[in-house]
Design an enzyme around this catalytic site. Structure first.
Site, short mmCIF file in Angstrom:
data_model
loop_
_atom_site.label_atom_id
_atom_site.label_comp_id
_atom_site.label_asym_id
_atom_site.label_seq_id
_atom_site.Cartn_x
_atom_site.Cartn_y
_atom_site.Cartn_z
N HIS A 1 -22.84 -4.64 -17.11
CA HIS A 1 -22.23 -4.81 -18.42
C HIS A 1 -21.21 -3.72 -18.74
O HIS A 1 -20.31 -3.94 -19.54
CB HIS A 1 -23.36 -4.79 -19.45
N HIS B 1 -16.86 -8.25 -30.70
CA HIS B 1 -17.48 -8.16 -29.38
C HIS B 1 -17.82 -6.69 -29.10
O HIS B 1 -18.45 -6.36 -28.11
CB HIS B 1 -16.54 -8.72 -28.30
C1 LIG Z 1 -25.10 -12.49 -19.84
N1 LIG Z 1 -23.82 -11.87 -19.93
C2 LIG Z 1 -23.33 -11.25 -21.07
C3 LIG Z 1 -24.02 -11.27 -22.28
C4 LIG Z 1 -23.46 -10.61 -23.38
C5 LIG Z 1 -22.23 -9.94 -23.28
C6 LIG Z 1 -21.66 -9.21 -24.44
O1 LIG Z 1 -20.96 -8.20 -24.22
O2 LIG Z 1 -21.92 -9.61 -25.59
C7 LIG Z 1 -21.55 -9.96 -22.06
C8 LIG Z 1 -20.23 -9.31 -21.92
O3 LIG Z 1 -19.29 -9.74 -22.64
O4 LIG Z 1 -20.11 -8.37 -21.13
C9 LIG Z 1 -22.10 -10.59 -20.96
#
Ligand SMILES: CNc1ccc(C(=O)O)c(C(=O)O)c1
Length: 464
Positions: free
Chosen positions: A117, A348
């Site tokens: 992430h 975000h």
């Molecule tokens: C399962 N994959 C993700 C879930 C949440 C996010 C977030 O940042 O909210 C991201 C991303 O955007 O890196 C990926």
């Protein structure tokens, strides 16, 4: 005037906190000309003459990414650090075939449901090394009409003699190298050497990282919410100062947090975030916890956003998870960013802070890739002897003493206050005080159809 200033000038004028939001299409110019950057701005020649770069991220659009570089830099060596496995990894490799200057490094993800992430850039210039820690995927949609956070380091100059450590009072260099070491990836070695070779004494933030693992003993407090607890118990606010200062968590996704608030949210996570100087013991059983305020977009925040319901595509909170934790909803506040002109730019970004009741001061502030989940922050196991983390995450912690303040620092989301203030004021991404959901609104769920009210474009939401 602002249109004549280079991106480097933008960065120069928004110091010492160096915390930016991404530019947003179709909002008033004034909200993009101060404290906002595009990816082209960050990669522009005014910021430094590039020799090589490295991107850590979750999603990559390579064609688009290469086009964000100045023409002169589009062939320079670029390393992409990702977490894709199986078919997704094959797709990454196929995309990279078109770009001989791009190489790939896959982060090991040995614990199920973990993601890579972390969102970070290493920018190696002819004059030194800059590090950017942020919240945006490397896809056009993440840099178009959302609210994203970006911390920009100064250009760290090369160390002149190898006897110097080049470490900062915040331990930035050591912690970043410890984070990189956790990948155990040969392809990161050149970048570990670049970091070693630069003078990072000017780094004025702490690193808060997460790496997958079951962390015990001396490693237990190196990651996730226990790293934060450790720093706050050593360098955090005086307990007396922040006694009734609320905690705010702000994020774009939520994991499964258990059957009630005491399963993890308050007893473990919020307890770490409410740590104070010298009180890691007091945060034991019984100490009362501060008010906890969780900013998470409501259905209407998404419906009326610049992107309409489609803006909810990056807010992946599932009704399946939410239905197991109705106890969470009373903690929620809306996304509101009038001061930054971004109430309609879907958040975000992920941030965490502890602020004064009147919203004018903060004891600390974090911008990070970490959402509100056990996978990101860690969950204690085996009677608290190990912290289990599933994902890679990275964020930076701002503390008052790193910026010449004794106990707290002024904060505001009003850009005019920030630039005119006598004392360096931290640029909040959202408005304080927070705003509760209005009657009849509900949290956004990515997998629930919305056909009752049309969005900004007159459309409904029929989840994919
Ligand atoms: C399962 N994959 C993700 C879930 C949440 C996010 C977030 O940042 O909210 C991201 C991303 O955007 O890196 C990926």
């Amino acid at each position: 005037s602002s249109q004549l200033r280079s991106p480097a000038d933008f960065v120069e004028t928004f110091q010492p906190f160096s915390f930016f939001l991404t530019k947003v299409k179709d909002i008033k110019t004034q909200y993009n000309s101060i404290g906002a950057l595009s990816l082209k701005d960050i990669l522009s020649e005014s910021m430094g003459k590039l020799k090589a770069s490295c991107h850590f991220n979750f999603m990559f659009d390579m064609d688009w990414l290469v086009k964000q570089y100045p023409d002169s830099a589009r062939q320079l060596p670029m390393l992409l650090v990702h977490g894709d496995q199986g078919r997704a990894e094959l797709n990454m490799k196929a995309d990279a075939q078109n770009f001989p200057h791009i190489s790939l490094c896959r982060a090991p993800l040995d614990i199920p449901y973990g993601t890579h992430h972390t969102k970070m850039m290493f920018l190696l210039y002819t004059t030194g090394l800059r590090i950017v820690i942020h919240t945006a995927n490397l896809i056009p949609n993440d840099w178009h009409q959302k609210t994203q956070g970006i911390w920009v380091s100064p250009i760290f100059p090369p160390l002149t003699n190898s006897s110097e450590k080049g470490e900062s009072p915040t331990g930035f260099k050591t912690d970043l190298l410890q984070y990189l070491a956790a990948y155990r990836a040969a392809k990161l070695a050149p970048w570990e050497r670049h970091i070693q070779a630069h003078n990072m004494t000017a780094a004025n933030v702490h690193i808060i990282g997460s790496v997958p693992g079951r962390h015990t003993l001396s490693n237990k407090h190196s990651w996730g919410h226990l790293k934060l607890k450790k720093i706050l118990s050593e360098r955090g606010p005086e307990p007396t100062l922040v006694k009734n200062w609320p905690l705010v968590g702000q994020f774009s996704s939520i994991g499964s947090l258990g059957p009630d608030k005491d399963a993890w949210l308050t007893s473990e996570w919020a307890r770490s975030l409410s740590s104070c100087k010298g009180s890691s013991m007091m945060q034991g059983i019984g100490a009362s916890l501060p008010k906890l305020d969780l900013i998470f977009p409501s259905k209407d925040n998404i419906r009326l956003s610049l992107e309409g319901y489609n803006g909810g595509g990056c807010v992946p909170y599932s009704i399946k998870t939410a239905s197991k934790q109705p106890w969470l909803t009373p903690f929620f506040s809306q996304w509101k960013s009038e001061g930054r002109g971004r109430s309609k730019a879907v958040p975000h970004i992920k941030t965490y802070t502890r602020h004064s009741p009147d919203g004018t001061q903060a004891a600390w502030f974090i911008v990070t890739s970490a959402n509100l989940s056990k996978a990101a922050w860690g969950a204690l196991e085996k009677k608290g002897s190990q912290l289990m983390i599933r994902s890679y995450e990275l964020g930076v912690l701002v503390l008052p003493q790193s910026f010449g303040y004794k106990t707290s620092f002024p904060v505001s989301s009003r850009v005019e206050d920030i630039v005119e203030a006598e004392k360096a004021t931290f640029p909040l991404p959202y408005d304080l005080p927070t705003t509760t959901y209005i009657r009849g609104d509900r949290p956004w769920f990515i997998d629930v159809p919305c056909v009752d009210l049309p969005d900004t474009f007159g459309l409904n939401w029929c989840p994919p």
